[in-house]
Design a protein around this motif. Structure first.
Motif, PDB file in Angstrom:
ATOM      1  N   GLY A 216       0.841  -1.183   0.000  1.00  0.00           N
ATOM      2  CA  GLY A 216       0.000   0.000   0.000  1.00  0.00           C
ATOM      3  C   GLY A 216       0.877   1.233   0.000  1.00  0.00           C
ATOM      4  O   GLY A 216       1.828   1.317   0.782  1.00  0.00           O
TER       5      GLY A 216
ATOM      6  N   SER B 111      -4.292   1.337   4.934  1.00  0.00           N
ATOM      7  CA  SER B 111      -5.573   1.192   4.257  1.00  0.00           C
ATOM      8  C   SER B 111      -5.380   0.712   2.816  1.00  0.00           C
ATOM      9  O   SER B 111      -6.103  -0.177   2.335  1.00  0.00           O
ATOM     10  CB  SER B 111      -6.318   2.530   4.263  1.00  0.00           C
ATOM     11  N   ALA B 112      -4.374   1.278   2.142  1.00  0.00           N
ATOM     12  CA  ALA B 112      -4.079   0.843   0.770  1.00  0.00           C
ATOM     13  C   ALA B 112      -3.566  -0.594   0.749  1.00  0.00           C
ATOM     14  O   ALA B 112      -3.907  -1.382  -0.147  1.00  0.00           O
ATOM     15  CB  ALA B 112      -3.057   1.786   0.139  1.00  0.00           C
TER      16      ALA B 112
ATOM     17  N   TRP C 102      -3.123   4.724  -2.090  1.00  0.00           N
ATOM     18  CA  TRP C 102      -4.257   5.200  -1.315  1.00  0.00           C
ATOM     19  C   TRP C 102      -4.969   6.321  -2.051  1.00  0.00           C
ATOM     20  O   TRP C 102      -4.334   7.191  -2.682  1.00  0.00           O
ATOM     21  CB  TRP C 102      -3.785   5.708   0.036  1.00  0.00           C
TER      22      TRP C 102
ATOM     23  N   ARG D 280      -7.179  -7.455  -0.050  1.00  0.00           N
ATOM     24  CA  ARG D 280      -8.580  -7.783  -0.310  1.00  0.00           C
ATOM     25  C   ARG D 280      -8.827  -8.077  -1.789  1.00  0.00           C
ATOM     26  O   ARG D 280      -9.681  -8.890  -2.133  1.00  0.00           O
ATOM     27  CB  ARG D 280      -9.450  -6.614   0.152  1.00  0.00           C
ATOM     28  N   GLU D 281      -8.062  -7.435  -2.651  1.00  0.00           N
ATOM     29  CA  GLU D 281      -8.258  -7.612  -4.087  1.00  0.00           C
ATOM     30  C   GLU D 281      -7.455  -8.774  -4.672  1.00  0.00           C
ATOM     31  O   GLU D 281      -7.400  -8.940  -5.886  1.00  0.00           O
ATOM     32  CB  GLU D 281      -7.926  -6.304  -4.817  1.00  0.00           C
TER      33      GLU D 281
ATOM     34  N   TYR E   7      -4.359  -2.928   2.886  1.00  0.00           N
ATOM     35  CA  TYR E   7      -5.534  -3.790   3.110  1.00  0.00           C
ATOM     36  C   TYR E   7      -6.301  -3.986   1.802  1.00  0.00           C
ATOM     37  O   TYR E   7      -6.770  -5.094   1.499  1.00  0.00           O
ATOM     38  CB  TYR E   7      -6.433  -3.173   4.178  1.00  0.00           C
ATOM     39  N   SER E   8      -6.420  -2.928   1.013  1.00  0.00           N
ATOM     40  CA  SER E   8      -7.106  -3.037  -0.278  1.00  0.00           C
ATOM     41  C   SER E   8      -6.379  -4.004  -1.204  1.00  0.00           C
ATOM     42  O   SER E   8      -7.002  -4.801  -1.915  1.00  0.00           O
ATOM     43  CB  SER E   8      -7.217  -1.660  -0.940  1.00  0.00           C
TER      44      SER E   8
END
Length: 265
Positions: free
Chosen positions: A225, A244-245, A260, A251-252, A247-248
């Motif tokens: 991220g 947060s980035a 981000w 998740r993807e 985690y994305s």
């Protein structure tokens, strides 16, 4: 001089280690942060004639004792004080370096990485220059440990440390901040160039093979991220955005780099 019993007697592992070092033919000495001798093996005591010694002894005391008593360390040259001074300077520089370094990967450790990031944020905000930060997490690292053993996991961490050293500039900061989590800081770098740099690292990692026990070579990947530092950001805000980035990216599907972006209002 302190004995083994003076060194954290409640810590069985520490006592066992010091006991193992106290071999008859092993010259081992341990000093504290003030360069005072806190443990000496029996062989070391004999070499420096410390068997009846009481009170504190420093590294400089021991070297001077060797010169005056013709025992212990042999000093070449006439200026003993200069030799001692140089040795202490080197020892302190080494101690500072070791305090900043993650032993396994050779990168900055968590404390030094966070301190360096905080300074980089202050500098970037004060000079209005771009700063990009990346959080990197090795994918499915627990599976590597479970399938191949912790030695294999350590080999992967060392390999990624090597990738970081070769892929970053001298002005960049690369550190291990958790088990398989890393921080990379790119001063004077836009977020677009930061993402490109991390992507180059990711592609390089995908082409590597790490040799482990039994002539087995394993592959690994990472998710990352990336975020840019805004003028109002502090350490916690910056890390929260990068996290947060990250985690994305997980998740993807992992094995990707995501920058981000502010959530839609």
């Amino acid at each position: 001089m302190k004995s083994i019993q003076d060194l954290r007697t409640d810590d069985i592992a520490c006592e066992a280690l010091l006991g193992a070092l106290d071999g008859k033919n092993k010259l081992v000495a341990i000093y504290d942060t003030s360069d005072r001798l806190v443990f000496a093996s029996s062989a070391f005591k004999h070499a420096f004639r410390l068997n009846r010694e009481r009170g504190e002894i420093t590294f400089a005391d021991l070297v001077m004792r060797g010169i005056l008593g013709q025992c212990g360390t042999r000093i070449e040259g006439d200026n003993a004080a200069a030799v001692i001074g140089d040795a202490i300077s080197v020892r302190r520089e080494r101690a500072v370096q070791e305090a900043r370094t993650d032993v396994l990967t050779g990168l900055s450790n968590r404390r030094h990485s966070m301190s360096a990031l905080e300074l980089a944020i202050t500098a970037a905000v004060g000079t209005e220059t771009p700063l990009t930060v990346a959080l990197v997490d090795l994918d499915h690292f627990k599976q590597i440990n479970d399938s191949h053993g912790h030695a294999a996991g350590d080999a992967v961490l060392r390999d990624f440390g090597e990738v970081c050293r070769h892929a970053t500039r001298q002005t960049d900061i690369a550190g291990r901040i958790g088990g398989e989590e890393f921080l990379v800081v790119f001063p004077s770098t836009s977020v677009e160039h930061g993402v490109s740099a991390v992507e180059r690292m990711r592609r390089q990692v995908m082409s590597r093979r790490v040799q482990v026990a039994g002539d087995c070579a394993i592959r690994y990947s990472f998710s990352a991220g990336v975020c840019k530092v805004e003028t109002s950001d502090d350490l916690n805000t910056t890390l929260a955005r990068a996290d947060s980035a990250l985690y994305s990216a997980k998740r993807e599907g992992r094995n990707r780099t995501i920058a981000w972006s502010a959530p839609l209002q």
